[in-house]
Design an enzyme around this catalytic site. Structure first.
Site, PDB file in Angstrom:
ATOM      1  N   ASN A   1      35.870  35.667 100.192  1.00  0.00           N
ATOM      2  CA  ASN A   1      35.571  34.370  99.560  1.00  0.00           C
ATOM      3  C   ASN A   1      36.770  33.701  98.914  1.00  0.00           C
ATOM      4  O   ASN A   1      36.676  32.574  98.462  1.00  0.00           O
ATOM      5  CB  ASN A   1      34.469  34.557  98.508  1.00  0.00           C
ATOM      6  CG  ASN A   1      34.897  35.492  97.390  1.00  0.00           C
ATOM      7  OD1 ASN A   1      35.670  36.425  97.616  1.00  0.00           O
ATOM      8  ND2 ASN A   1      34.418  35.251  96.183  1.00  0.00           N
TER       9      ASN A   1
ATOM     10  N   LYS B   1      33.789  39.423  57.676  1.00  0.00           N
ATOM     11  CA  LYS B   1      32.725  40.431  57.549  1.00  0.00           C
ATOM     12  C   LYS B   1      31.376  39.993  58.107  1.00  0.00           C
ATOM     13  O   LYS B   1      30.792  40.713  58.916  1.00  0.00           O
ATOM     14  CB  LYS B   1      32.560  40.842  56.084  1.00  0.00           C
ATOM     15  CG  LYS B   1      31.403  41.823  55.897  1.00  0.00           C
ATOM     16  CD  LYS B   1      31.435  42.533  54.573  1.00  0.00           C
ATOM     17  CE  LYS B   1      30.950  41.684  53.439  1.00  0.00           C
ATOM     18  NZ  LYS B   1      30.807  42.486  52.208  1.00  0.00           N
TER      19      LYS B   1
ATOM     20  N   ARG C   1      37.010  45.273  52.618  1.00  0.00           N
ATOM     21  CA  ARG C   1      36.743  46.688  52.874  1.00  0.00           C
ATOM     22  C   ARG C   1      36.441  46.979  54.354  1.00  0.00           C
ATOM     23  O   ARG C   1      36.441  48.126  54.774  1.00  0.00           O
ATOM     24  CB  ARG C   1      35.584  47.166  51.975  1.00  0.00           C
ATOM     25  CG  ARG C   1      35.959  47.248  50.505  1.00  0.00           C
ATOM     26  CD  ARG C   1      34.742  47.337  49.594  1.00  0.00           C
ATOM     27  NE  ARG C   1      34.114  46.034  49.360  1.00  0.00           N
ATOM     28  CZ  ARG C   1      33.079  45.838  48.562  1.00  0.00           C
ATOM     29  NH1 ARG C   1      32.526  46.856  47.920  1.00  0.00           N
ATOM     30  NH2 ARG C   1      32.576  44.626  48.392  1.00  0.00           N
TER      31      ARG C   1
ATOM     32  N   GLN D   1      33.344  27.165  49.865  1.00  0.00           N
ATOM     33  CA  GLN D   1      33.867  27.715  48.608  1.00  0.00           C
ATOM     34  C   GLN D   1      35.354  27.971  48.855  1.00  0.00           C
ATOM     35  O   GLN D   1      35.714  28.868  49.612  1.00  0.00           O
ATOM     36  CB  GLN D   1      33.141  29.029  48.261  1.00  0.00           C
ATOM     37  CG  GLN D   1      33.595  29.636  46.944  1.00  0.00           C
ATOM     38  CD  GLN D   1      33.113  31.076  46.765  1.00  0.00           C
ATOM     39  OE1 GLN D   1      32.800  31.763  47.729  1.00  0.00           O
ATOM     40  NE2 GLN D   1      33.072  31.532  45.525  1.00  0.00           N
TER      41      GLN D   1
ATOM     42  N   LYS E   1      28.329  38.741  93.243  1.00  0.00           N
ATOM     43  CA  LYS E   1      28.799  37.751  92.280  1.00  0.00           C
ATOM     44  C   LYS E   1      28.362  36.357  92.690  1.00  0.00           C
ATOM     45  O   LYS E   1      28.560  35.974  93.845  1.00  0.00           O
ATOM     46  CB  LYS E   1      30.330  37.799  92.177  1.00  0.00           C
ATOM     47  CG  LYS E   1      30.873  36.934  91.058  1.00  0.00           C
ATOM     48  CD  LYS E   1      32.181  36.239  91.406  1.00  0.00           C
ATOM     49  CE  LYS E   1      31.955  35.006  92.243  1.00  0.00           C
ATOM     50  NZ  LYS E   1      33.162  34.214  92.466  1.00  0.00           N
TER      51      LYS E   1
HETATM   52  C1  UD1 Z   1      26.981  42.347  45.275  1.00  0.00           C
HETATM   53  C2  UD1 Z   1      26.372  42.325  43.868  1.00  0.00           C
HETATM   54  C3  UD1 Z   1      25.836  43.700  43.536  1.00  0.00           C
HETATM   55  C4  UD1 Z   1      24.821  44.113  44.596  1.00  0.00           C
HETATM   56  C5  UD1 Z   1      25.394  44.009  45.997  1.00  0.00           C
HETATM   57  C6  UD1 Z   1      24.289  44.166  47.008  1.00  0.00           C
HETATM   58  C7  UD1 Z   1      27.640  40.702  42.545  1.00  0.00           C
HETATM   59  C8  UD1 Z   1      28.688  40.515  41.517  1.00  0.00           C
HETATM   60  N1  UD1 Z   1      27.400  41.958  42.914  1.00  0.00           N
HETATM   61  O1  UD1 Z   1      28.087  43.258  45.241  1.00  0.00           O
HETATM   62  O2  UD1 Z   1      25.216  43.691  42.262  1.00  0.00           O
HETATM   63  O3  UD1 Z   1      24.382  45.435  44.347  1.00  0.00           O
HETATM   64  O4  UD1 Z   1      25.983  42.730  46.221  1.00  0.00           O
HETATM   65  O5  UD1 Z   1      24.770  44.278  48.312  1.00  0.00           O
HETATM   66  O6  UD1 Z   1      27.023  39.751  42.964  1.00  0.00           O
HETATM   67  N2  UD1 Z   1      30.695  36.113  48.456  1.00  0.00           N
HETATM   68  C9  UD1 Z   1      31.014  34.778  48.492  1.00  0.00           C
HETATM   69  N3  UD1 Z   1      31.936  34.302  47.623  1.00  0.00           N
HETATM   70  C10 UD1 Z   1      32.541  35.074  46.688  1.00  0.00           C
HETATM   71  C11 UD1 Z   1      32.205  36.442  46.658  1.00  0.00           C
HETATM   72  C12 UD1 Z   1      31.276  36.935  47.556  1.00  0.00           C
HETATM   73  O7  UD1 Z   1      30.472  34.033  49.307  1.00  0.00           O
HETATM   74  O8  UD1 Z   1      33.334  34.555  45.933  1.00  0.00           O
HETATM   75  C13 UD1 Z   1      29.702  36.633  49.428  1.00  0.00           C
HETATM   76  C14 UD1 Z   1      30.275  37.675  50.363  1.00  0.00           C
HETATM   77  O9  UD1 Z   1      30.741  37.066  51.559  1.00  0.00           O
HETATM   78  C15 UD1 Z   1      29.076  38.590  50.627  1.00  0.00           C
HETATM   79  C16 UD1 Z   1      28.215  38.410  49.388  1.00  0.00           C
HETATM   80  O10 UD1 Z   1      28.663  37.271  48.718  1.00  0.00           O
HETATM   81  O11 UD1 Z   1      28.341  38.178  51.766  1.00  0.00           O
HETATM   82  C17 UD1 Z   1      28.300  39.623  48.464  1.00  0.00           C
HETATM   83  O12 UD1 Z   1      29.634  39.834  48.117  1.00  0.00           O
HETATM   84  P1  UD1 Z   1      30.247  41.293  48.052  1.00  0.00           P
HETATM   85  O13 UD1 Z   1      31.675  41.189  47.692  1.00  0.00           O
HETATM   86  O14 UD1 Z   1      29.877  42.046  49.252  1.00  0.00           O
HETATM   87  O15 UD1 Z   1      29.441  41.859  46.782  1.00  0.00           O
HETATM   88  P2  UD1 Z   1      29.166  43.379  46.431  1.00  0.00           P
HETATM   89  O16 UD1 Z   1      30.383  43.983  45.851  1.00  0.00           O
HETATM   90  O17 UD1 Z   1      28.556  44.077  47.571  1.00  0.00           O
HETATM   91 CA    CA Z   2      28.161  43.532  49.685  1.00  0.00          CA
END
Ligand code: UD1
Ligand code: CA
Length: 458
Positions: free
Chosen positions: A386, A23, A16, A73, A351
């Site tokens: 220089n 991100k 997004r 991961q 500089k």
């Molecule tokens: C997530 C939560 C949501 C919460 C929100 C808060 C879940 C399913 N949802 O949603 O309930 O309100 O955060 O901000 O947990 N990430 C990984 N590996 C993955 C997926 C994500 O490392 O496979 C990391 C992302 O890099 C990120 C974090 O987890 O830093 C959250 O992932 P993101 O996709 O932003 O979750 P949200 O949709 O915001």
């Molecule tokens: Ca998030």
């Protein structure tokens, strides 16, 4: 004492954000989001910090360095799957694990500490950090049972119309009993709208096993915003800016217009410094007491002493002494050392040079690769030549030298102590101490020549 661990989720791409930069590496007030998170975790004295990396793994590792251990991961199958990757490092350890998202840069160590204490006092196995927001869109909603206890978390995409109206949200921050966490994770499925393994599903699983789950509500919902797009990024930038500025003002710094003043998280400012509007202080920068910065000055990775004044100017990677006056409109480039009581005036560029105490470069000069002694006066429009297109050379100006206006000093060259260089000279040989050097064409006056010339024109 219970063992404490942290897992930072930072493997997602951040679709997004619509960016080639991953991100969690997007900066908030000059510092990558995930670094903000790690910095706060480090204040908690944890036994281990593990960051889950995937997209941009190398860049994230490079950013965080030895502050964290890393687990990769390979496929981003959801937040639950991400935490599961730390199993080999944590599952056999007794203790509590805090899970934080790498995209919540405003979260503070104090709130994490409160969450941890609440978890311990309530002898919970899972505690979710929640908060109330006016616009819950995008967040997981906190569903409570008839007794107002935490029942489950539903993601936006899986929520019913009624659930969508809930204003209490999951901040994405949790405390888990280690054993309960990894046992429950084994049972999380991806049977949902996004086909992902959701970490919040651990709540229902733990509860079904008779483990106590709890919710702790963060008072300041500004602290827990998750950055998913650039609109939220701008919000975070603003909130972080306000937080930092407030802290400095409470410490005795005058900020005339906090909305128009940008101070990075690693900037130190002594009391009675005045910062005028439009100023940007970044990187590892320190400003000494009673100095005045701005209006419209940018200072990056630099030290400024006491009672100095930097007006409409930029200073990069340099050390500036006390009672120094810089600007308006001066450019101090990297590796410069400007000592006490020096004056650098308008349209001067410096500089990689050292300028010793009480010297003056007041107007329209370029000082590059130079060592200038004490009490030197560099006249208007003087240049250290220089660079020959290939290499850079040193100009040395010893103490008490007077350089007349519009002088070219062709390096390598040394001007000896107490010497005078006449205005308009182009100097390509060393000048001995106490000498006067003139290197310019002789003036010729032709009597009445202008009069004749003007007549001819008519
Ligand atoms: C997530 C939560 C949501 C919460 C929100 C808060 C879940 C399913 N949802 O949603 O309930 O309100 O955060 O901000 O947990 N990430 C990984 N590996 C993955 C997926 C994500 O490392 O496979 C990391 C992302 O890099 C990120 C974090 O987890 O830093 C959250 O992932 P993101 O996709 O932003 O979750 P949200 O949709 O915001
Ligand atoms: Ca998030």
């Amino acid at each position: 004492m219970v063992n404490k661990y942290a897992i930072v989720l930072a493997a997602g791409q951040g679709t997004r954000m619509k960016s080639k930069l991953y991100k969690v590496l997007h900066p908030v007030m000059g510092k990558p989001m995930v670094q903000h998170v790690i910095d706060q975790l480090q204040a908690l004295n944890l036994d281990k910090i593990i960051t889950i990396v995937g997209y941009g793994a190398e860049q994230v590792k490079q950013q965080l360095g030895s502050a964290s251990e890393f687990v990769v991961q390979k496929e981003q199958l959801g937040t639950g799957h991400a935490v599961l990757q730390a199993k080999s490092l944590l599952a056999d350890k007794k203790g509590v694990t805090v899970v934080v998202c790498g995209d919540t840069p405003l979260l503070t160590a104090e709130t994490l500490e409160q969450l941890f204490n609440y978890h311990q006092e309530n002898q919970a196995k899972v505690t979710v950090l929640t908060t109330m927001v006016d616009e819950p869109a995008g967040y997981g909603r906190i569903v409570r049972d008839q007794d107002n206890n935490l029942a489950k978390i539903v993601e936006q995409k899986d929520a019913t119309t009624e659930e969508l109206a809930i204003k209490e949200i999951n901040t994405g921050t949790y405390c888990f009993d280690n054993k309960v966490l990894f046992e429950a994770l084994a049972h999380v499925s991806n049977d949902n709208k996004q086909g992902e393994y959701y970490l919040p599903d651990v709540i229902e699983i733990a509860q079904a096993n008779g483990d106590k789950v709890a919710a702790f509500s963060a008072k300041d919902s500004n602290e827990t915003i998750g950055i998913n797009d650039r609109v939220a990024l701008a919000q975070a930038e603003k909130l972080m800016k306000q937080r930092i500025n407030r802290q400095h003002m409470q410490n005795g710094v005058t900020i005339l217009d906090p909305e128009q003043t940008y101070i990075g998280p690693d900037v130190e400012i002594d009391p009675d410094v005045v910062i005028e509007p439009g100023s940007i202080l970044k990187g590892v920068t320190k400003i000494g007491a009673d100095s005045m910065i701005g209006p419209h000055s940018e200072i990056v990775d630099s030290t400024i002493g006491e009672s100095s004044k930097i007006t409409h100017s930029v200073v990069y990677h340099s050390d500036i002494g006390s009672r120094v006056n810089i600007g308006p409109f001066a450019h101090i480039r990297p590796a410069s050392q400007i000592k006490d009581d020096v004056k650098i005036g308008n349209f001067v560029e410096v500089k990689k040079s050292i300028i010793e105490e009480t010297s003056k470069v007041s107007h329209l000069s370029y000082i590059g690769d130079a060592e200038i002694g004490k009490n030197v006066n560099v006249g208007c429009g003087s240049i250290t030549v220089n660079y020959d297109g290939e290499n850079k050379f040193l100009t040395k100006i010893e103490d008490d030298v007077f350089i007349g206006c519009n002088t070219n000093l062709i390096a390598p060259v040394t001007i000896g102590q107490g010497a005078i260089v006449a205005a308009g000279s182009t100097i390509n040989k060393d000048v001995p101490s106490e000498a006067l050097s003139i290197a310019r064409a002789k003036q010729v006056n032709k009597d009445d020549y202008a009069k004749k010339f003007n007549k001819l024109l008519k």
